[in-house]
Design a protein around this motif. Structure first.
Motif, short mmCIF file in Angstrom:
data_model
loop_
_atom_site.label_atom_id
_atom_site.label_comp_id
_atom_site.label_asym_id
_atom_site.label_seq_id
_atom_site.Cartn_x
_atom_site.Cartn_y
_atom_site.Cartn_z
N PHE A 201 0.81 -1.21 0.00
CA PHE A 201 0.00 0.00 0.00
C PHE A 201 0.84 1.27 0.00
CE2 PHE A 201 -3.42 -2.75 0.45
CZ PHE A 201 -4.62 -2.07 0.46
N GLU A 202 2.04 1.23 0.58
CA GLU A 202 2.80 2.47 0.70
C GLU A 202 3.10 3.16 -0.64
OE1 GLU A 202 5.99 2.00 3.56
OE2 GLU A 202 4.95 3.42 4.86
N PRO A 203 3.53 2.38 -1.66
CA PRO A 203 3.78 3.07 -2.94
C PRO A 203 2.51 3.67 -3.52
CG PRO A 203 4.57 0.78 -3.01
CD PRO A 203 3.87 0.96 -1.71
N ARG A 204 1.36 2.99 -3.30
CA ARG A 204 0.11 3.51 -3.83
C ARG A 204 -0.36 4.71 -3.02
NH1 ARG A 204 -2.96 -1.66 -3.28
NH2 ARG A 204 -4.75 -0.35 -3.65
N ALA A 205 -0.15 4.65 -1.69
CA ALA A 205 -0.51 5.80 -0.86
C ALA A 205 0.31 7.01 -1.30
CB ALA A 205 -0.25 5.47 0.61
N ARG A 206 1.61 6.79 -1.48
CA ARG A 206 2.49 7.90 -1.91
C ARG A 206 2.02 8.47 -3.24
NH1 ARG A 206 6.80 5.04 -0.02
NH2 ARG A 206 7.23 4.11 -2.05
N ALA A 207 1.68 7.55 -4.18
CA ALA A 207 1.24 8.00 -5.51
C ALA A 207 -0.06 8.79 -5.42
CB ALA A 207 1.07 6.79 -6.44
N SER A 208 -0.86 8.53 -4.37
CA SER A 208 -2.12 9.27 -4.19
C SER A 208 -1.94 10.47 -3.27
CB SER A 208 -3.20 8.35 -3.58
OG SER A 208 -3.24 7.14 -4.22
N GLY A 209 -0.70 10.76 -2.86
CA GLY A 209 -0.42 11.91 -2.00
C GLY A 209 -0.85 11.71 -0.56
N THR A 211 -0.29 9.56 3.39
CA THR A 211 0.62 8.77 4.21
C THR A 211 -0.03 7.40 4.44
OG1 THR A 211 -0.43 9.42 6.27
CG2 THR A 211 1.37 10.83 5.47
N TRP A 212 0.74 6.47 4.99
CA TRP A 212 0.23 5.13 5.30
C TRP A 212 -0.93 5.22 6.29
CZ3 TRP A 212 -0.84 0.32 4.67
CH2 TRP A 212 -0.90 -0.60 5.71
N ASP A 213 -0.79 6.10 7.31
CA ASP A 213 -1.87 6.24 8.30
C ASP A 213 -3.14 6.80 7.66
OD1 ASP A 213 -0.48 5.19 10.36
OD2 ASP A 213 0.21 7.12 11.17
N GLN A 214 -2.97 7.80 6.79
CA GLN A 214 -4.15 8.37 6.12
C GLN A 214 -4.83 7.33 5.23
OE1 GLN A 214 -2.04 11.59 4.26
NE2 GLN A 214 -2.84 13.13 5.68
N TRP A 215 -4.03 6.51 4.61
CA TRP A 215 -4.55 5.45 3.72
C TRP A 215 -5.39 4.44 4.52
CZ3 TRP A 215 -4.39 5.10 -1.51
CH2 TRP A 215 -4.75 3.88 -2.09
N GLN A 216 -4.84 4.02 5.68
CA GLN A 216 -5.59 3.09 6.54
C GLN A 216 -6.91 3.70 6.99
OE1 GLN A 216 -3.44 0.83 9.77
NE2 GLN A 216 -1.85 2.22 9.11
N GLN A 217 -6.85 5.00 7.39
CA GLN A 217 -8.07 5.68 7.85
C GLN A 217 -9.11 5.75 6.74
OE1 GLN A 217 -6.62 9.42 9.35
NE2 GLN A 217 -5.49 8.38 10.97
N LEU A 218 -8.64 5.99 5.52
CA LEU A 218 -9.56 6.06 4.39
C LEU A 218 -10.26 4.70 4.20
CD1 LEU A 218 -10.62 7.62 1.84
CD2 LEU A 218 -8.72 6.58 0.60
N LEU A 219 -9.45 3.62 4.22
CA LEU A 219 -10.05 2.28 4.05
C LEU A 219 -11.01 1.97 5.18
CD1 LEU A 219 -7.05 0.02 2.89
CD2 LEU A 219 -8.84 1.07 1.50
N ALA A 220 -10.60 2.30 6.41
CA ALA A 220 -11.44 2.01 7.58
C ALA A 220 -12.75 2.79 7.51
CB ALA A 220 -10.69 2.35 8.86
N SER A 221 -12.69 4.00 6.99
CA SER A 221 -13.91 4.85 6.96
C SER A 221 -14.97 4.26 6.04
CB SER A 221 -13.55 6.28 6.53
OG SER A 221 -13.24 6.29 5.15
N ARG A 222 -14.55 3.39 5.13
CA ARG A 222 -15.52 2.79 4.20
C ARG A 222 -16.18 1.53 4.77
NH1 ARG A 222 -11.27 3.18 -0.70
NH2 ARG A 222 -11.56 5.36 -1.24
N THR A 223 -15.71 1.04 5.91
CA THR A 223 -16.33 -0.15 6.51
C THR A 223 -17.46 0.28 7.44
OG1 THR A 223 -14.98 -0.22 8.51
CG2 THR A 223 -14.05 -1.27 6.54
N HIS A 224 -18.39 -0.62 7.73
CA HIS A 224 -19.48 -0.25 8.64
C HIS A 224 -18.98 0.03 10.06
CE1 HIS A 224 -22.75 -2.08 5.79
NE2 HIS A 224 -22.05 -1.12 5.24
N PRO A 225 -18.07 -0.80 10.63
CA PRO A 225 -17.61 -0.48 11.99
C PRO A 225 -16.50 0.58 12.02
CG PRO A 225 -16.83 -2.65 11.33
CD PRO A 225 -17.60 -2.12 10.18
N ARG A 226 -16.13 1.11 10.86
CA ARG A 226 -15.09 2.16 10.77
C ARG A 226 -13.73 1.68 11.30
NH1 ARG A 226 -18.90 3.62 8.28
NH2 ARG A 226 -20.20 5.45 8.63
N ARG A 227 -13.45 0.42 11.04
CA ARG A 227 -12.12 -0.10 11.38
C ARG A 227 -11.80 -1.25 10.43
NH1 ARG A 227 -12.11 -5.07 13.70
NH2 ARG A 227 -14.07 -5.83 14.56
#
Ligand code: NAP
Length: 263
Positions: A201-209, A211-227
């Motif tokens: 995920f890190e290279p893709r996160a970087r390519a999308s501008g 960080t790794w933490d922001q990327w995880q938060q984005l993925l988590a925000s799309r789940t029903h329990p938000r994790r």
């Protein structure tokens, strides 16, 4: 125990998912035959299981090599008399495609994950099925990923590879279920505990501008329990699917994306 005395072979058992499933299967009483590309990580998992009074044998098996897979399965039959569960958790990282747009990939790079993922799943499933058919019993399982069902950028042929394995799951089941063998896929979303997920995920996160933490938060925000799911949660579902309690389940993929991907 849900898997008492079930004989289970796990491919990619030194990896994050393979090891988590191995521990969960062992704690439910399965007799494990763990395999991986390199012996040392698989031996470490087997050692942990044996020290907790579980049953685990370790072997180096290239799960893309037909003869190696068949030779190992024959040795499992020689030792245990049968194989009840085949679980393929092989992951084939390809750093040359991650973060690269499809328009910049050459056809060999694009095709590689499709060829390798389907090859290992086909080989391990087909060879296990040949040993399961005489017993009219068995479960064949494979991990896939949400890329099979949704467009995710910058992963080359990885998405088509996951979709192909899900199609193969249905095809295998259509042929094998009449002979008592169930075939079921598990489709987890990214579990951040696994090191390969971070590497992927890190290279893709970087390519999308991001960080790794922001990327995880984005993925988590799309789940029903938000994790995001844990490896242990995924492995607990694997135990159920492998057990006789799931006798009504075949030819399907268990959606473990916690609501972020609709069926
Ligand atoms: N982790 C997640 O969050 C997640 C989520 C959804 C889907 N998935 C998918 O699930 C699969 C496993 O993921 P993971 O995180 O467990 O990956 P991982 O930690 O990298 O484990 C993959 C394992 O496969 C083994 N392997 C690679 N080539 C092999 C071969 N030719 N023969 C035998 N073993 C081989 C590796 O062994 P060596 O290290 O010895 O090469 C490694 O132990 C991958 O396809 C991944 O894309 C993962």
């Amino acid at each position: 125990m849900m898997l008492n005395d079930k004989v289970a072979v796990i491919y990619g058992a030194g990896g994050a998912i393979g090891a988590a499933v191995a521990h969960a299967f062992a704690s439910e009483g399965a007799r494990l035959f763990l395999t991986g590309h390199k012996l040392a990580p698989v031996e470490a998992v087997a050692k942990d299981i044996v020290s907790a009074d579980g049953s685990a044998d370790a072997a180096a098996v290239d799960a893309l090599d037909e003869q190696a897979v068949d030779k190992h399965l024959q040795s499992v039959i020689d030792h245990a008399g049968r194989v009840d569960i085949s679980f393929n958790a092989v992951g084939i990282p390809d750093t040359t495609i991650l973060g690269v747009p499809l328009t910049e990939l050459d056809v060999e790079q694009f095709s590689r994950p499709i060829a390798t993922y389907t090859r290992t799943y086909f080989l391990t499933a087909r060879l296990a099925a040949r040993y399961m058919v005489p017993n009219k019993s068995g479960v064949i399982m494979r991990v896939t990923a949400s890329h099979s069902r949704t467009g995710i950028p910058l992963v080359g042929g990885y998405g088509p590879a996951q979709a192909a394995m899900e199609a193969l799951t249905r095809g295998l089941s259509a042929e094998l279920a009449p002979q008592g063998i169930r075939v079921v896929g598990l489709r987890p979303q990214a579990m951040p505990e696994s090191s390969t997920i971070r590497e992927a995920f890190e290279p893709r996160a970087r390519a999308s501008g991001m960080t790794w933490d922001q990327w995880q938060q984005l993925l988590a925000s799309r789940t029903h329990p938000r994790r995001l799911m844990t490896l242990e949660e995924m492995a607990n579902v694997a135990v159920f699917v492998a057990s006789d309690k799931a006798s009504g389940m075949t030819g399907t993929i268990v959606n473990l994306t916690m609501g972020s991907l609709d069926d």
